[in-house]
Design a protein around this motif. Structure first.
Motif, PDB file in Angstrom:
ATOM      1  N   HIS A  40      40.953  51.661  42.499  1.00 19.72           N
ATOM      2  CA  HIS A  40      41.688  51.788  43.762  1.00 19.72           C
ATOM      3  C   HIS A  40      43.056  51.111  43.733  1.00 19.72           C
ATOM      4  O   HIS A  40      43.680  50.929  44.764  1.00 19.72           O
ATOM      5  CB  HIS A  40      40.862  51.298  44.955  1.00 19.72           C
ATOM      6  CG  HIS A  40      40.294  49.923  44.802  1.00 19.72           C
ATOM      7  ND1 HIS A  40      41.043  48.833  44.449  1.00 19.72           N
ATOM      8  CD2 HIS A  40      39.039  49.469  44.989  1.00 19.72           C
ATOM      9  CE1 HIS A  40      40.276  47.779  44.404  1.00 19.72           C
ATOM     10  NE2 HIS A  40      39.059  48.132  44.718  1.00 19.72           N
ATOM     11  N   ASP A  62      37.818  54.754  45.259  1.00 19.23           N
ATOM     12  CA  ASP A  62      36.919  53.629  45.481  1.00 19.23           C
ATOM     13  C   ASP A  62      35.523  54.074  45.055  1.00 19.23           C
ATOM     14  O   ASP A  62      34.998  55.061  45.581  1.00 19.23           O
ATOM     15  CB  ASP A  62      36.936  53.243  46.967  1.00 19.23           C
ATOM     16  CG  ASP A  62      36.149  51.979  47.264  1.00 19.23           C
ATOM     17  OD1 ASP A  62      35.167  51.697  46.552  1.00 19.23           O
ATOM     18  OD2 ASP A  62      36.505  51.269  48.228  1.00 19.23           O
ATOM     19  N   ILE A  92      33.273  43.386  41.011  1.00 22.42           N
ATOM     20  CA  ILE A  92      33.922  42.259  41.666  1.00 22.42           C
ATOM     21  C   ILE A  92      32.922  41.110  41.733  1.00 22.42           C
ATOM     22  O   ILE A  92      31.722  41.300  41.498  1.00 22.42           O
ATOM     23  CB  ILE A  92      34.418  42.615  43.092  1.00 22.42           C
ATOM     24  CG1 ILE A  92      33.256  43.118  43.954  1.00 22.42           C
ATOM     25  CG2 ILE A  92      35.542  43.639  43.022  1.00 22.42           C
ATOM     26  CD1 ILE A  92      33.638  43.333  45.411  1.00 22.42           C
ATOM     27  N   ARG A 108      29.419  43.751  50.013  1.00 19.25           N
ATOM     28  CA  ARG A 108      30.469  44.487  49.292  1.00 19.25           C
ATOM     29  C   ARG A 108      30.325  44.308  47.786  1.00 19.25           C
ATOM     30  O   ARG A 108      30.535  45.246  47.021  1.00 19.25           O
ATOM     31  CB  ARG A 108      31.846  44.013  49.762  1.00 19.25           C
ATOM     32  CG  ARG A 108      33.025  44.662  49.049  1.00 19.25           C
ATOM     33  CD  ARG A 108      33.150  46.137  49.369  1.00 19.25           C
ATOM     34  NE  ARG A 108      34.266  46.740  48.643  1.00 19.25           N
ATOM     35  CZ  ARG A 108      34.576  48.023  48.677  1.00 19.25           C
ATOM     36  NH1 ARG A 108      33.868  48.860  49.421  1.00 19.25           N
ATOM     37  NH2 ARG A 108      35.589  48.491  47.986  1.00 19.25           N
ATOM     38  N   VAL A 112      29.904  47.532  45.316  1.00 16.95           N
ATOM     39  CA  VAL A 112      30.792  47.879  44.203  1.00 16.95           C
ATOM     40  C   VAL A 112      30.035  47.864  42.874  1.00 16.95           C
ATOM     41  O   VAL A 112      30.075  48.826  42.098  1.00 16.95           O
ATOM     42  CB  VAL A 112      31.990  46.917  44.147  1.00 16.95           C
ATOM     43  CG1 VAL A 112      32.818  47.162  42.879  1.00 16.95           C
ATOM     44  CG2 VAL A 112      32.870  47.081  45.380  1.00 16.95           C
ATOM     45  N   ARG A 277      36.513  36.831  47.221  1.00 13.95           N
ATOM     46  CA  ARG A 277      36.462  37.702  46.052  1.00 13.95           C
ATOM     47  C   ARG A 277      37.461  37.215  45.014  1.00 13.95           C
ATOM     48  O   ARG A 277      38.623  36.991  45.324  1.00 13.95           O
ATOM     49  CB  ARG A 277      36.726  39.150  46.468  1.00 13.95           C
ATOM     50  CG  ARG A 277      35.476  39.817  47.026  1.00 13.95           C
ATOM     51  CD  ARG A 277      35.764  41.123  47.718  1.00 13.95           C
ATOM     52  NE  ARG A 277      35.405  41.023  49.134  1.00 13.95           N
ATOM     53  CZ  ARG A 277      35.606  41.989  50.017  1.00 13.95           C
ATOM     54  NH1 ARG A 277      36.181  43.104  49.652  1.00 13.95           N
ATOM     55  NH2 ARG A 277      35.236  41.823  51.263  1.00 13.95           N
ATOM     56  N   ASP A 285      40.478  44.643  45.978  1.00 11.12           N
ATOM     57  CA  ASP A 285      39.309  45.269  46.594  1.00 11.12           C
ATOM     58  C   ASP A 285      39.229  44.926  48.075  1.00 11.12           C
ATOM     59  O   ASP A 285      38.920  45.786  48.900  1.00 11.12           O
ATOM     60  CB  ASP A 285      38.035  44.809  45.892  1.00 11.12           C
ATOM     61  CG  ASP A 285      36.794  45.430  46.512  1.00 11.12           C
ATOM     62  OD1 ASP A 285      36.510  46.589  46.187  1.00 11.12           O
ATOM     63  OD2 ASP A 285      36.134  44.761  47.333  1.00 11.12           O
TER      64      ASP A 285
END
Length: 297
Positions: A40, A62, A92, A108, A112, A277, A285
């Motif tokens: 992304h 994504d 991530i 999240r 991912v 993150r 992200d």
């Protein structure tokens, strides 16, 4: 096997804008592969694609968006042809105690690292079936043994390993090979960011010699590229990590003993807190996820 088994082969890499993904792209291009670079971070992907010596297509997407990934797969098919290898590398990480973690951010990481890998496989399986291709799941040392302060990352990477093993059994009769990569510490911006947090740094340096070493991303990429060439079932980086597999059952009590004794003092007297993150990829992200949320409102 030819001298260059990847020459003119089409290989898809997710999370290709930086870190291991970018290093692998450069190594595969050196071996003659034609690449589809997914992620992304559109501008970074464009720069990387332009720098490679072989054909490379940058596709901004994504991996948590299954519909967008289906479109990306169609775009790759139309521009380059059907891929014969796909590397699910996008990932991530976020550190910190689970009890005080933000539920949305924790989820999240799972989305991912685990769900994104499954979406990637689903989008490209028709191509891999047609080409009798190869799917490489980039897991982690964290798949072999979980550590405190990294609950979402460890859970997602263990899940990604289990997903790959399940997929491997399901598609073998169709001529599709599936492999799992277990890299230890690689010199990426994510790991460099983690080193800035005392608890995470101490988790690494208290590991046994060899395991705690941070390896150059380019060296890890060479091993991953070789796995793609050989359609390897598993690749361990460093290679001796394969010896850990039969001893996985012994790791949790060792980690528990270490954490119980040392964790309270690893953050130099400050409360252990979430890292957010990690690295530039983590920040990208977060920005992309916020942009998606804004479009949905």
């Amino acid at each position: 096997m030819t001298a260059n088994p990847l020459r003119d082969r089409i290989v898809v890499i997710t999370g290709a804008a930086r870190g291991l993904g970018a290093a692998l792209a450069r190594e595969l291009a050196r071996r003659g592969a034609r690449l589809a670079l997914l992620g992304h971070e559109g501008p970074e992907l464009d720069v990387l694609a332009a720098s490679l010596p072989t054909t490379a297509l940058a596709v901004e997407v994504d991996v948590t968006d299954s519909s967008a990934l289906d479109e990306a797969a169609g775009h790759v098919r139309g521009r380059l042809g059907r891929p014969s290898a796909v590397v699910a590398n996008a990932g991530i990480a976020e550190g910190g105690p689970f009890a005080t973690s933000d539920p949305a951010s924790w989820r999240r990481v799972i989305d991912v690292n685990l769900t994104g890998s499954a979406h990637t496989a689903r989008a490209f399986l028709p191509d891999l079936t047609a080409t009798a291709g190869y799917f490489l799941q980039v897991a982690s040392l964290a798949s072999l043994g979980a550590t405190p302060m990294m609950s979402a990352y460890c859970a997602s990477k263990a899940g990604a390993e289990a997903f790959a093993h399940t997929l491997q059994a399901e598609v073998a009769h169709e001529g599709v090979a599936v492999g799992v990569a277990y890299p230890a510490w690689a010199d990426t911006d994510m790991i460099r960011a983690a080193e800035g947090f005392p608890a995470l740094h101490n988790l690494r340096v208290r590991m046994p010699p060899g395991v705690r070493t941070i390896h150059p991303a380019d060296a890890v990429a060479v091993r991953l590229a070789r796995a793609v060439e050989r359609r390897s079932t598993a690749v361990y980086i460093p290679a001796w990590l394969r010896l850990v597999q039969p001893l996985r059952w012994a790791l949790p009590p060792v980690v528990l003993r270490l954490a119980r004794h040392d964790l309270p003092r690893w953050d130099t007297g400050h409360p252990l807190s979430a890292t957010g993150r990690l690295g530039a990829g983590g920040r990208a992200d977060r920005a992309a996820a916020a942009q998606d949320d804004g479009r949905q409102r």
